[in-house]
Enzyme design. Sequence first.
Site, mmCIF file in Angstrom:
data_model
loop_
_atom_site.group_PDB
_atom_site.id
_atom_site.type_symbol
_atom_site.label_atom_id
_atom_site.label_comp_id
_atom_site.label_asym_id
_atom_site.label_seq_id
_atom_site.Cartn_x
_atom_site.Cartn_y
_atom_site.Cartn_z
ATOM 1 N N TRP A 175 0.850 -1.194 0.000
ATOM 2 C CA TRP A 175 0.000 0.000 0.000
ATOM 3 C C TRP A 175 0.884 1.241 0.000
ATOM 4 C CZ3 TRP A 175 -1.890 2.529 4.961
ATOM 5 C CH2 TRP A 175 -2.855 3.511 4.702
ATOM 6 N N ASP A 216 -0.445 -5.440 9.736
ATOM 7 C CA ASP A 216 -1.398 -4.394 9.400
ATOM 8 C C ASP A 216 -2.738 -5.071 9.121
ATOM 9 O OD1 ASP A 216 -2.869 -2.309 8.459
ATOM 10 O OD2 ASP A 216 -1.532 -1.773 6.815
ATOM 11 N N ALA A 237 -6.328 -4.161 8.273
ATOM 12 C CA ALA A 237 -7.241 -3.078 7.878
ATOM 13 C C ALA A 237 -8.556 -3.608 7.315
ATOM 14 C CB ALA A 237 -6.562 -2.169 6.857
ATOM 15 N N LYS A 270 -12.855 0.386 7.413
ATOM 16 C CA LYS A 270 -13.625 -0.361 6.412
ATOM 17 C C LYS A 270 -14.685 -1.255 7.049
ATOM 18 C CE LYS A 270 -10.810 1.615 3.791
ATOM 19 N NZ LYS A 270 -9.543 1.338 3.237
HETATM 20 C C1 LIG Z 1 -3.372 -1.690 3.943
HETATM 21 C C2 LIG Z 1 -3.972 -0.592 4.737
HETATM 22 N N1 LIG Z 1 -3.530 -0.354 5.965
HETATM 23 C C3 LIG Z 1 -4.038 0.611 6.728
HETATM 24 C C4 LIG Z 1 -5.045 1.421 6.272
HETATM 25 C C5 LIG Z 1 -5.488 2.482 7.242
HETATM 26 O O1 LIG Z 1 -6.631 3.125 7.084
HETATM 27 P P1 LIG Z 1 -7.204 4.200 8.091
HETATM 28 O O2 LIG Z 1 -6.086 5.024 8.622
HETATM 29 O O3 LIG Z 1 -8.151 4.972 7.256
HETATM 30 O O4 LIG Z 1 -7.889 3.431 9.199
HETATM 31 C C6 LIG Z 1 -5.552 1.230 4.970
HETATM 32 C C7 LIG Z 1 -6.599 2.089 4.412
HETATM 33 O O5 LIG Z 1 -6.780 2.248 3.259
HETATM 34 C C8 LIG Z 1 -4.999 0.187 4.193
HETATM 35 O O6 LIG Z 1 -5.428 -0.067 2.954
#
Ligand SMILES: Cc1ncc(COP(=O)(O)O)c(C=O)c1O
Length: 398
Positions: free
Chosen positions: A130, A211, A213, A246
């Site tokens: 990402w 991670d 998510a 999400k």
């Molecule tokens: C792989 C991944 N990690 C972490 C996040 C963290 O998202 P947020 O800070 O919006 O909770 C995202 C959001 O798109 C993600 O795709």
Amino acid sequence: MFQQLVPLQEDAILGLMSKFRADPSPDKVDLGVGVFRDLSGNTPVLAAVRRAERSLLDAQTTKTYVAPAGRAEFNEAVGELVLGGSHPALVANRARIVQAPGGCGALRLGAELIKTARPQAIVHLSDPTWGNHAPLLGNCGLALASYPYYDMKAHRLRFAQMQDTLERAAPGDVVLLHACCHNPTGADLDAGQWHELADLLQRRRLLPFLDLAYQGFGEGLEADVAGLRHLTSVLPEALVAVSFSKNLGVYRERLGALIFIGEKSTEADTLRTHVLQIARGIYSMPPDHAAAIAAHIFAEPDLRTSWITELEAMRRRIAEMRSLLALALKERTGGSEFDFLAQQHGMFSQLGCSPEAVARLRERHHIYMLGDSRMNLAGLMPDKVPYVADSIASVLRG
Ligand SMILES: Cc1ncc(COP(=O)(O)O)c(C=O)c1O
């Protein structure tokens, strides 16, 4: 002070969003932005969230600060949801959980903790990963490296190469892993690979930073954390950055948590003092609104059931789009090249085509995806599947 600064290039995703908005074509399809969309194209407020929010607003008597660690009952519920009640680190009281502003906030807290404990540690990121991982983990001064993860042309994991590279990482280094629904590839490790990886990390004394998510978007709330639970059960130390953007649909409210596991309970207590000091120095206190909502949902059986039903519906909608698009592409190409779409998990997969083909899809067919051919399958609607499949087949024919 500021005169010497030059403007930066627009963020690729934001740039794509403005191009999409400006495109007058009635055929346009947005597979770029990484948010869930329902069959009406909305990113809905979940019914469970709305109900919890109403009762929260009625009952709330103050807006005073909660705490740098956030809401205690939320943190406790996150431990059970992610690790499971019988996790050895919870049983031995070796895990601590701190609320954070989104998954991004949790990733940054974890990075700062690593920097405090071992500034020379290198953080190994999957190739690809990402786009926000490098700034979130690297901007605090940690060195970054990458390990091979996925072959975009062959649509498969490069697990042997990943192992080879991590075998050469220095003890004390950090390996960032996507717990499920890998972004951008949709390709996850299987149970055997999680076990092999746990052995490798233990033997090479590497710290896993997971991670998480998309818990619930892949195969289900429990199945999606099976690998994470194994890894964090057998290793003495681990970090997990959790996002609820999400799976609770609370994106803008910024809800996440950092789980950190120490070898001993006293070590976990020490880590907590550091994490809280880091949080105080960045944002002081996390926002409470979504944490109060989430804590209420997790604690009330009715609301929890309603949330799990809605989450399951989101998961099924994505899986259905994957199957429909894979089938439509099979019909048009006569081959099995796109079967991977139906086998992968979560919102994202990479089509595997060149940036030029991505540009042709956008310019000729008004189909928007990221430059690395990452598509958000949750942006696809069933009635658009034939059009998208026709367009992909025609662009790939040349
Ligand atoms: C792989 C991944 N990690 C972490 C996040 C963290 O998202 P947020 O800070 O919006 O909770 C995202 C959001 O798109 C993600 O795709």
